[in-house]
Design a protein around this motif. Structure first.
Motif, PDB file in Angstrom:
ATOM      1  N   SER A 136       0.821  -1.209   0.000  1.00  0.00           N
ATOM      2  CA  SER A 136       0.000   0.000   0.000  1.00  0.00           C
ATOM      3  C   SER A 136       0.855   1.260   0.000  1.00  0.00           C
ATOM      4  CB  SER A 136      -0.927  -0.011   1.218  1.00  0.00           C
ATOM      5  OG  SER A 136      -1.637  -1.229   1.279  1.00  0.00           O
ATOM      6  N   ASN A 191       4.439  -0.989   3.640  1.00  0.00           N
ATOM      7  CA  ASN A 191       3.199  -0.983   4.399  1.00  0.00           C
ATOM      8  C   ASN A 191       2.102  -1.665   3.585  1.00  0.00           C
ATOM      9  OD1 ASN A 191       1.341  -0.255   6.447  1.00  0.00           O
ATOM     10  ND2 ASN A 191       2.515   1.598   6.828  1.00  0.00           N
ATOM     11  N   GLY A 192       1.239  -2.365   4.271  1.00  0.00           N
ATOM     12  CA  GLY A 192       0.206  -3.111   3.566  1.00  0.00           C
ATOM     13  C   GLY A 192       0.507  -4.583   3.669  1.00  0.00           C
ATOM     14  N   GLY A 248      -5.228   1.334   4.255  1.00  0.00           N
ATOM     15  CA  GLY A 248      -4.468   0.102   4.455  1.00  0.00           C
ATOM     16  C   GLY A 248      -3.063   0.374   4.951  1.00  0.00           C
ATOM     17  N   LEU A 249      -2.870   1.520   5.586  1.00  0.00           N
ATOM     18  CA  LEU A 249      -1.540   1.881   6.100  1.00  0.00           C
ATOM     19  C   LEU A 249      -1.622   1.967   7.617  1.00  0.00           C
ATOM     20  CD1 LEU A 249      -0.722   4.819   3.647  1.00  0.00           C
ATOM     21  CD2 LEU A 249       0.043   2.454   3.476  1.00  0.00           C
ATOM     22  N   ILE A 276      -7.316  -1.289   7.550  1.00  0.00           N
ATOM     23  CA  ILE A 276      -6.881  -1.619   8.906  1.00  0.00           C
ATOM     24  C   ILE A 276      -7.736  -0.828   9.891  1.00  0.00           C
ATOM     25  CG2 ILE A 276      -4.920  -1.577  10.512  1.00  0.00           C
ATOM     26  CD1 ILE A 276      -3.085  -1.603   8.013  1.00  0.00           C
ATOM     27  N   PRO A 315      -6.204  -5.195   2.509  1.00  0.00           N
ATOM     28  CA  PRO A 315      -7.240  -4.954   3.514  1.00  0.00           C
ATOM     29  C   PRO A 315      -7.077  -3.588   4.165  1.00  0.00           C
ATOM     30  CG  PRO A 315      -5.553  -6.387   4.389  1.00  0.00           C
ATOM     31  CD  PRO A 315      -5.155  -6.081   2.975  1.00  0.00           C
TER      32      PRO A 315
END
Lengths: 367, 501
Positions: A215, A294-295, B467-468, B123, B121
């Motif tokens: 991400s 990240n992700g 999603g971070l 978060i 996904p």
């Protein structure tokens, strides 16, 4: 590099995936059947639009030469590439990569491999590896219809569009013997239809198979651009390979420290660390924040001496590890491991963001 | 000649509701209300600050736009006509306060944020850690470690000083003089509680706030007010103020009547004298002069604190910022043309400078192209109105943002734009003791802290949707923004794709 149609690099394609890896830490070599078997049990996780393998230790008789695996859309691409390689390196051997035609394989490109030596006189102050990296970038960026998908020593990547087990048979992997194998089955959300877009991604001795979507792709890419990397394929995996190359080869960080950059501990945990470590990890996050992945991801990174399994810090994608004597197994699902090693000594799920490493024993590493 | 200037507003008082308590008359610092057997408004003095409305116990007061119609004219609108009247009458520059209020494009409102669906996904910030911690200061491009035999490692790179923020939002520079001491007190206490920074502005730091130094950026501006050894040593960081978004290229003028005892002491100038900030620093006529001042300050603080530079967003801001970073700035604050002020000529406020969105994107790009982005942190200001603006600024490349106007609104400001009169009925931009008492520093600190907390929670919420779980993964990630209603060139400068791509 490109000709006709929409391809990897023209747009971003999120993917789901299966990954697997097997390494014998004593350097004992085994053929590709096991890894094909392991990945094929996770067929559900891929959709026939990409599969591939990386194998280490497969070219012992050419271990001092860079082994380029190259795919061509057409003969002109091959001629252009060969002319370029002959101008910039000593081509020790060139041959078509042996294949077995499978019914399910359509649109296979021309597949060739070259064993290359870099003459010292051509380096002009670059390190040999930087020089080779530039060759790869040049072919992939500028030579129409050509794509280098593997460029390390004594290792090779085999990949294409199809289910991984079909790709394995296509490349006749049972005829190769290596001490480290990784595999990938891809579930892209679009139809890239291009063999270069399959995993593993590889540069020099690095190869990465990856399940997930980064991400933070946007900033990872812009960060890499500051150091001269061009992310032409728009895939997350490409970014991971380049980040590893930057952190470990250019910035000299050891693997465990590089993993702290890619999947760092949370600040609340850092704040509780002992002083030296806290200072070091804090600095890593401050300086390399743009390199944080990240992700959701689980990734198996391979290098000539090691295999590393790593997930994102909150483990949004699966990874299971098992050990049987000197062999370490990693896979998206335990079933894949049990398929080839029914009774491992130990099976476990790693902690999110904490790398699991298999390392070649010292005796084996001096090859 | 008949001297006719229609009032901007009309104050309507319902006689049946008014209980004649005269509270409104006492509270109106603009003297727009007088009491003669009933409350009588002087419409021409009303600035629509809403103080009377807020204090009226019986809800009897409304302020409306003057309904007197000018013939509709898109070119000669009411404000322009009135400005000509005013200038024809007195022959002076027109002054104003706060930021540019003209309908220029607001690029924040043309940018939309991404979210995660299926392939990655989202978060849940209530279940998972969400990290906003941010460090400001010069960073090396790489780190070196010493590895011991046991697998441990120790950092060998010596880092330049860094300031830790628990949220990427700091308070913008607002001087003691432009705002009251109570406002400074509230800002300092809120900054400490939220783990972030206030900025002293260019009027020095009142002695009673030196104890908050760890949460204060102190400014060194062209007037050099209030600068002494302790001022520099107590601060978290020092900022050389070159420009301000509301008045690029313009100095400042705090009239003598505002230079009361405490301000005179804090600014280190005689009581009752005008505090003049020259337009340029008279020892900085070039980039190499700036370098000398940066290093003079670094020497003074023994290289223990970051030294930054604040510039306003002007046409060539990318090249200027690059020069500022090369001159040694550890952070660069870029103030967009919508940034606020206590006082500025209206003509400057409304027509000089460029939007922060464009400036920020251009500066971040340029510093990356030059390979020096890590050498300085970027702070964006000049109208950050919500947590969405904060996130968009971070995605465009800001390390942190500074909020001034939003902070004052949190303290009660109604945006009447009369800061320059010194009559602020809400006690914010005034030094009259009867008015400054209207800001309770503790309650003010609570409100400012609440604002930071609320925005931080919203930022975490959006990060989770993206999603971070860490702000640095959004920083500079323009891939997570899409544009609506912008031209190709505008999108190219912002580095964003159109929605749908």
């Amino acid at each position: 590099m490109k000709a006709g149609g929409l391809r990897e690099g023209d747009f971003r394609i999120p993917s789901g995936c299966a990954v697997a890896g097997i390494m014998n830490e004593d350097g004992k070599r085994f053929n590709g059947e096991k890894i094909v078997q392991a990945i094929s049990i996770m067929r559900e996780r891929s959709n026939g639009l990409g599969g591939g393998f990386s194998a280490y230790g497969i070219y012992p008789e050419f271990k001092d030469y860079y082994a380029f695996h190259v795919m061509f859309d057409h003969e002109e691409g091959r001629h252009g590439t060969e002319t370029f390689l002959q101008e910039s390196t000593v081509v020790v051997k060139s041959e078509a990569i042996p294949i077995r035609k499978q019914l399910s394989m359509t649109d296979a490109p021309l597949l060739w491999r070259y064993f290359l030596e870099v003459p010292k006189s051509r380096l002009n102050g670059l390190t040999e590896e930087d020089y080779v990296m530039r060759l790869v970038m040049h072919v992939n960026d500028s030579i129409e219809g050509a794509f280098v998908f593997s460029s390390g020593k004594n290792m090779g990547v085999f990949k294409g569009v199809g289910y991984p087990e079909d790709i394995g048979r296509f490349f006749r992997l049972e005829e190769y013997e290596g001490y480290l194998w990784t595999a990938h089955g891809r579930f892209p959300t679009n139809t890239p239809g291009w063999w270069g877009g399959a995993h593993p991604f590889s540069l020099l001795g690095w190869s990465v198979v990856h399940n997930g979507e980064i991400s933070s792709y946007g900033i990872n890419k812009r960060y890499l651009e500051m150091f001269g990397y061009r992310c032409t394929l728009m895939t997350d995996t490409e970014v991971i390979v380049y980040l590893l190359d930057l952190l470990m080869r250019k910035h000299n960080l050891p693997l465990d420290v590089a993993c702290l950059v890619l999947a760092p501990p949370f600040w609340r945990d850092i704040d509780r660390m002992e002083e030296n470590r806290r200072e070091a990890v804090t600095a890593l996050r401050m300086i390399y924040g743009s390199a944080l992945l990240n992700g959701p991801f689980s990734v198996i990174i391979a290098h000539e001496n090691e295999m590393i399994g790593l997930t994102d810090r909150i483990m949004l994608r699966p990874l299971v590890i098992a050990r049987k004597e000197a062999t370490l197994y990693m896979a998206s699902e335990e079933a894949a491991i049990r398929e080839v090693c029914p009774y491992p000594d130990r099976v476990w799920t790693p902690k999110g963001g904490v790398p699991v490493m298999a390392r070649l024993n010292e005796a084996a590493a001096v090859r | 000649m008949l001297n006719f200037l229609p009032s901007d507003f009309s104050v309507l008082i319902e006689p049946e509701s008014c209980i004649k308590c005269r509270r409104c008359v006492r509270e109106c610092s603009f003297e727009a209300l007088v009491f003669r057997d009933r409350v009588v408004p002087d419409h021409s003095r009303c600035v629509a600050c809403h103080r009377c409305v807020a204090v009226c116990p019986s809800g009897a007061i409304t302020v409306v736009r003057n309904r007197l119609a000018f013939r509709q004219n898109a070119n000669w609108d009411e404000e322009i006509i009135k400005n000509v009247y005013k200038q024809a009458r007195v022959g002076g520059k027109l002054l104003t306060g706060t930021g540019n209020d003209k309908p220029y494009p607001i690029y924040w409102d043309h940018l939309l944020i991404d979210a995660a669906q299926v392939t990655n996904p989202s978060i849940d910030p209530l279940r998972e850690p969400m990290e906003l911690r941010t460090y400001l200061g010069r960073k090396p491009s790489r780190l070196d470690f010493y590895h011991d035999a046991g697998g441990g490692f120790k950092l060998t790179t010596v880092l330049e000083p860094q300031i830790k923020l628990e949220t990427p939002i700091i308070f913008a520079g607002m001087s003691y003089g432009a705002v009251s001491l109570n406002v400074h007190r509230a800002l300092a206490a809120a900054a400490r509680r939220a783990g972030t920074l206030m900025n002293s502005g260019e009027g020095g730091l009142h002695e009673s706030l030196y104890s908050f130094g760890e949460n204060v950026i102190v400014q060194v501006a062209s007037g050099r007010f209030g600068i002494n050894r302790a001022y520099l040593e107590r601060a978290a960081a020092v900022e050389i103020k070159i420009g301000q978004g509301a008045k690029p290229g313009i100095g400042g003028h705090l009239p003598g009547e505002k230079v009361t005892g405490e301000i005179s002491k804090t600014r280190m100038i005689p009581e009752g004298t005008d505090a003049l900030s020259p337009a340029p620093h008279h020892d900085i006529y070039s980039i190499e002069d700036l370098r000398q001042l940066i290093y003079a300050i670094k020497e003074a603080v023994r290289y223990q604190k970051p030294v930054g530079v604040k510039i306003s967003a002007v046409h060539n801001v990318a090249a200027i910022s690059s020069g500022v970073v090369r001159a040694g700035a550890d952070f660069v604050t870029i103030d967009g043309f919508r940034g606020g002020t206590g006082a500025t000529p209206t003509i400057i406020r409304d027509h000089v400078g460029i939007p922060i969105e464009m400036a920020l994107a251009a500066v971040d790009d340029r510093l990356r192209q030059e390979g020096i982005r890590h050498q300085a942190s970027l702070i964006a200001s000049g109208s950050i109105r919500s947590s969405a603006d904060v996130l968009k600024a971070v995605a465009l490349g800001a390390d942190a943002v500074a909020i001034g106007t939003a902070a004052l609104i949190a303290l009660g400001c109604q945006m009447c734009q009369k800061c320059y009169t010194g009559r602020c009925a809400w006690g914010i931009t005034t030094q009259r003791v009867d008015l400054t008492d209207r800001v309770d520093p503790e309650e003010g600190a609570e409100r400012l802290y609440n604002l930071l907390r609320a925005w931080s929670l919203e930022i975490k919420e959006i990060l989770g949707a993206l999603g971070l779980n860490s702000i640095e993964s959004l920083r500079g990630s323009r891939e997570r923004l899409r544009a609506v209603g912008l031209t190709g060139t505008e999108m190219e400068i912002l580095g964003v794709k159109p929605a749908g791509r």
